[in-house]
Design a protein around this motif. Structure first.
Motif, PDB file in Angstrom:
ATOM      1  N   ALA A 280       0.834  -1.202   0.000  1.00 57.66           N
ATOM      2  CA  ALA A 280       0.000   0.000   0.000  1.00 57.66           C
ATOM      3  C   ALA A 280       0.869   1.253   0.000  1.00 57.66           C
ATOM      4  O   ALA A 280       0.559   2.232  -0.696  1.00 57.66           O
ATOM      5  N   ALA A 281       1.955   1.241   0.780  1.00 57.17           N
ATOM      6  CA  ALA A 281       2.863   2.394   0.805  1.00 57.17           C
ATOM      7  C   ALA A 281       3.551   2.559  -0.542  1.00 57.17           C
ATOM      8  O   ALA A 281       3.719   3.692  -1.040  1.00 57.17           O
ATOM      9  N   ARG A 282       3.946   1.449  -1.149  1.00 53.65           N
ATOM     10  CA  ARG A 282       4.584   1.524  -2.469  1.00 53.65           C
ATOM     11  C   ARG A 282       3.598   2.098  -3.497  1.00 53.65           C
ATOM     12  O   ARG A 282       3.960   2.944  -4.321  1.00 53.65           O
ATOM     13  N   ALA A 283       2.358   1.631  -3.434  1.00 51.15           N
ATOM     14  CA  ALA A 283       1.346   2.123  -4.377  1.00 51.15           C
ATOM     15  C   ALA A 283       1.085   3.612  -4.185  1.00 51.15           C
ATOM     16  O   ALA A 283       0.735   4.322  -5.135  1.00 51.15           O
ATOM     17  N   ALA A 284       1.254   4.097  -2.948  1.00 49.30           N
ATOM     18  CA  ALA A 284       1.044   5.522  -2.666  1.00 49.30           C
ATOM     19  C   ALA A 284       2.212   6.381  -3.128  1.00 49.30           C
ATOM     20  O   ALA A 284       2.098   7.617  -3.143  1.00 49.30           O
ATOM     21  N   GLY A 285       3.342   5.748  -3.466  1.00 41.36           N
ATOM     22  CA  GLY A 285       4.479   6.514  -3.974  1.00 41.36           C
ATOM     23  C   GLY A 285       5.780   6.341  -3.228  1.00 41.36           C
ATOM     24  O   GLY A 285       6.796   6.937  -3.604  1.00 41.36           O
ATOM     25  N   ALA A 286       5.814   5.527  -2.165  1.00 42.10           N
ATOM     26  CA  ALA A 286       7.056   5.313  -1.424  1.00 42.10           C
ATOM     27  C   ALA A 286       7.994   4.410  -2.221  1.00 42.10           C
ATOM     28  O   ALA A 286       7.556   3.514  -2.941  1.00 42.10           O
ATOM     29  N   THR A 287       9.282   4.652  -2.058  1.00 41.72           N
ATOM     30  CA  THR A 287      10.310   3.782  -2.637  1.00 41.72           C
ATOM     31  C   THR A 287      10.800   2.844  -1.546  1.00 41.72           C
ATOM     32  O   THR A 287      11.304   3.297  -0.515  1.00 41.72           O
ATOM     33  N   VAL A 288      10.628   1.549  -1.745  1.00 41.48           N
ATOM     34  CA  VAL A 288      11.003   0.545  -0.745  1.00 41.48           C
ATOM     35  C   VAL A 288      12.422   0.072  -1.032  1.00 41.48           C
ATOM     36  O   VAL A 288      12.714  -0.405  -2.132  1.00 41.48           O
ATOM     37  N   LEU A 289      13.299   0.249  -0.039  1.00 42.03           N
ATOM     38  CA  LEU A 289      14.703  -0.111  -0.183  1.00 42.03           C
ATOM     39  C   LEU A 289      15.099  -1.130   0.879  1.00 42.03           C
ATOM     40  O   LEU A 289      14.734  -0.979   2.046  1.00 42.03           O
ATOM     41  N   ARG A 290      15.850  -2.141   0.471  1.00 46.02           N
ATOM     42  CA  ARG A 290      16.351  -3.104   1.450  1.00 46.02           C
ATOM     43  C   ARG A 290      17.688  -2.597   1.977  1.00 46.02           C
ATOM     44  O   ARG A 290      18.674  -2.509   1.248  1.00 46.02           O
ATOM     45  N   HIS A 291      17.681  -2.249   3.263  1.00 55.27           N
ATOM     46  CA  HIS A 291      18.877  -1.641   3.846  1.00 55.27           C
ATOM     47  C   HIS A 291      18.870  -1.875   5.349  1.00 55.27           C
ATOM     48  O   HIS A 291      17.863  -1.605   6.017  1.00 55.27           O
ATOM     49  N   ARG A 292      19.954  -2.358   5.878  1.00 51.82           N
ATOM     50  CA  ARG A 292      20.086  -2.550   7.330  1.00 51.82           C
ATOM     51  C   ARG A 292      20.751  -1.314   7.931  1.00 51.82           C
ATOM     52  O   ARG A 292      21.903  -0.993   7.611  1.00 51.82           O
ATOM     53  N   ILE A 293      20.046  -0.618   8.801  1.00 56.28           N
ATOM     54  CA  ILE A 293      20.541   0.631   9.385  1.00 56.28           C
ATOM     55  C   ILE A 293      21.463   0.329  10.557  1.00 56.28           C
ATOM     56  O   ILE A 293      21.122  -0.439  11.451  1.00 56.28           O
ATOM     57  N   ARG A 294      22.638   0.967  10.532  1.00 58.33           N
ATOM     58  CA  ARG A 294      23.621   0.783  11.602  1.00 58.33           C
ATOM     59  C   ARG A 294      23.960   2.082  12.319  1.00 58.33           C
ATOM     60  O   ARG A 294      24.411   2.065  13.456  1.00 58.33           O
ATOM     61  N   ASP A 295      23.752   3.215  11.645  1.00 62.11           N
ATOM     62  CA  ASP A 295      24.178   4.481  12.228  1.00 62.11           C
ATOM     63  C   ASP A 295      23.297   5.611  11.700  1.00 62.11           C
ATOM     64  O   ASP A 295      22.978   5.645  10.505  1.00 62.11           O
ATOM     65  N   VAL A 296      22.910   6.510  12.596  1.00 56.77           N
ATOM     66  CA  VAL A 296      22.125   7.681  12.213  1.00 56.77           C
ATOM     67  C   VAL A 296      22.778   8.907  12.826  1.00 56.77           C
ATOM     68  O   VAL A 296      23.013   8.954  14.039  1.00 56.77           O
ATOM     69  N   ARG A 297      23.077   9.904  11.986  1.00 55.50           N
ATOM     70  CA  ARG A 297      23.713  11.133  12.469  1.00 55.50           C
ATOM     71  C   ARG A 297      22.899  12.340  12.017  1.00 55.50           C
ATOM     72  O   ARG A 297      22.550  12.461  10.848  1.00 55.50           O
ATOM     73  N   ILE A 298      22.635  13.220  12.974  1.00 60.70           N
ATOM     74  CA  ILE A 298      21.821  14.404  12.707  1.00 60.70           C
ATOM     75  C   ILE A 298      22.733  15.595  12.479  1.00 60.70           C
ATOM     76  O   ILE A 298      23.604  15.896  13.309  1.00 60.70           O
ATOM     77  N   GLY A 299      22.527  16.276  11.355  1.00 55.70           N
ATOM     78  CA  GLY A 299      23.286  17.474  11.052  1.00 55.70           C
ATOM     79  C   GLY A 299      22.400  18.700  11.037  1.00 55.70           C
ATOM     80  O   GLY A 299      21.190  18.619  11.259  1.00 55.70           O
ATOM     81  N   ASP A 300      23.013  19.855  10.759  1.00 53.28           N
ATOM     82  CA  ASP A 300      22.248  21.098  10.729  1.00 53.28           C
ATOM     83  C   ASP A 300      21.277  21.142   9.555  1.00 53.28           C
ATOM     84  O   ASP A 300      20.246  21.823   9.623  1.00 53.28           O
ATOM     85  N   ASP A 301      21.609  20.430   8.471  1.00 46.26           N
ATOM     86  CA  ASP A 301      20.773  20.516   7.278  1.00 46.26           C
ATOM     87  C   ASP A 301      20.164  19.181   6.872  1.00 46.26           C
ATOM     88  O   ASP A 301      19.676  19.026   5.754  1.00 46.26           O
ATOM     89  N   GLY A 302      20.175  18.189   7.773  1.00 39.39           N
ATOM     90  CA  GLY A 302      19.545  16.923   7.443  1.00 39.39           C
ATOM     91  C   GLY A 302      20.043  15.794   8.325  1.00 39.39           C
ATOM     92  O   GLY A 302      20.752  16.019   9.313  1.00 39.39           O
ATOM     93  N   VAL A 303      19.674  14.584   7.955  1.00 43.45           N
ATOM     94  CA  VAL A 303      20.043  13.381   8.700  1.00 43.45           C
ATOM     95  C   VAL A 303      20.720  12.424   7.739  1.00 43.45           C
ATOM     96  O   VAL A 303      20.243  12.195   6.617  1.00 43.45           O
TER      97      VAL A 303
END
Length: 390
Positions: free
Chosen positions: A107-130
């Motif tokens: 349903a999310a894909r049909a609504a326009g989301a792009t589904v990517l297979r990716h294992r998240i290991r690190d998230v860093r927040i910057g002044d202009d994005g993540v």
């Protein structure tokens, strides 16, 4: 910096709902839905989908999702000699997450989301994005990556009270067909219960869970033994046994502000009296997606968390206060027994308690009166009919 307007970490119900909420609010958004697994995939869960979940999904254009599934119209609650077996106001569904989650992703894909297979290991927040793993950039990130959330850990947030549960699938005995059965333990810190939820296809989702107190916890062998003791025969022919942790919600839930939003299990949102998490996941996912879309449209993505916190707390805060109170009350066995007695005597008390456990109900005046009256009674209850197949 941002290659994506919104990146959603985790494509379970919370993550898919976040993508749906964002794209329903702003169909042109660039939304990435990330998950380490391909779909369909299994997920340890009780598999119960309350009708209120479908109400929320309809708000973002997802309808008919479970039209081919068999609704379950009865709920049976058992503790010792007390047995309450009633019809529910609106039937629920018991849908393996392998099916439910895959349909939401589509349903999310049909609504326009792009589904990517990716294992998240690190998230860093910057002044202009993540930035995610030095590979994926987004203006806003929604952390929907479950009880062991990498996104939550990256924000340095602690985890609260947890429960441990074990789930499997087994043939449904005749005495439990067409019913969701919950058998509460005696002499245990509540909530602690076994369940058997008929899927409508000859199998039931069966399991046992309890609140963890301190480090460690019961072993798989102990969990299976407690399930069998409460629901004799439930483990017979069982397969696909999986354990999972549930981060239980409290009254003081406050989501962080900023570009990173947490939803569902990653936000520590599981009902502390029932262990139900899908309603919270879908509801907070939709609210987060909408908040992200509005902040992006206003050119202030760093304000997404503030808008999400305001809207999510408006939706859930009164309910969370009531579930926190209820969870403290039922730690005492007499209050739990009183709740069952009150439910046996009054359909509306039963209905209000179901709403509290499965969606965003409250401790209504009728429930409180029923509990008070039941606590003053000494009625020992009646012995329930056998739960095992004869």
């Amino acid at each position: 910096m941002a290659a994506w307007d919104l990146a959603v970490a985790g494509a379970g119900p919370a993550g898919a709902a976040a993508a749906l909420g964002a794209l329903h609010e702003a169909p042109g958004l660039r939304v990435a839905l990330l998950d380490r697994a391909g779909f369909p995939r299994d997920k340890a869960c009780g598999d119960g989908v309350a009708p209120q979940v479908l109400d929320r999904l309809a708000e973002v254009g997802v309808t008919g999702l479970l039209d081919d599934r068999v609704p379950v119209g009865r709920l049976r609650l058992v503790r010792g000699g007390r047995d309450v077996d009633r019809a529910v106001v609106r039937p629920s569904y018991v849908v393996p997450r392998r099916i439910f989650d895959a349909r939401l992703v589509e349903a999310a894909r049909a609504a326009g989301a792009t589904v990517l297979r990716h294992r998240i290991r690190d998230v860093r927040i910057g002044d202009d994005g993540v930035r995610i793993d030095d590979e994926i950039d987004a203006a806003v990130v929604v952390g929907a990556d479950g009880a062991r959330s990498v996104v939550r850990r990256g924000l340095g947030l602690p985890t609260g009270t947890r429960a441990l549960a074990l789930r499997g699938y087994a043939p449904v005995p005749a005495a439990r067909r067409g019913t969701q059965v919950i058998a509460f333990a005696r002499g245990a810190v509540q909530p602690a219960y076994a369940w058997s939820f008929d899927r409508g296809d000859g199998l039931a989702n069966v399991g046992y869970g309890e609140v963890l107190r301190g480090p460690g916890g019961p072993t798989r062998t102990q969990l299976l033994a407690r399930l069998e003791a409460l629901l004799p025969g439930a483990t017979r022919g069982g397969t696909d046994w999986r354990g999972h942790h549930l981060p239980l919600s409290g009254a003081r839930w406050r989501p962080p502000a900023g570009r990173v939003l947490l939803v569902g299990d990653a936000a520590g949102l599981v009902n502390p009296i029932s262990g139900e998490g899908i309603y919270y996941a879908v509801s907070t996912g939709i609210v987060a997606g909408r908040a992200a879309a509005r902040a992006l449209a206003a050119g202030r993505p760093a304000d997404a968390g503030r808008g999400y916190g305001r809207d999510a707390r408006a939706h859930l805060f009164p309910h969370l206060r009531h579930t926190a109170v209820a969870s403290r009350l039922i730690r005492a066995g007499p209050v739990l027994d009183a709740g069952l007695r009150a439910s046996a005597g009054d359909q509306r008390v039963f209905d209000d308690l179901v709403e509290l456990a499965l969606a965003r109900g409250r401790l209504t005046a009728r429930v409180l009166r029923g509990l008070g009256a039941a606590l003053l009674r000494t009625d020992p209850g009646t012995r329930p009919p056998p739960l095992q197949e004869s």
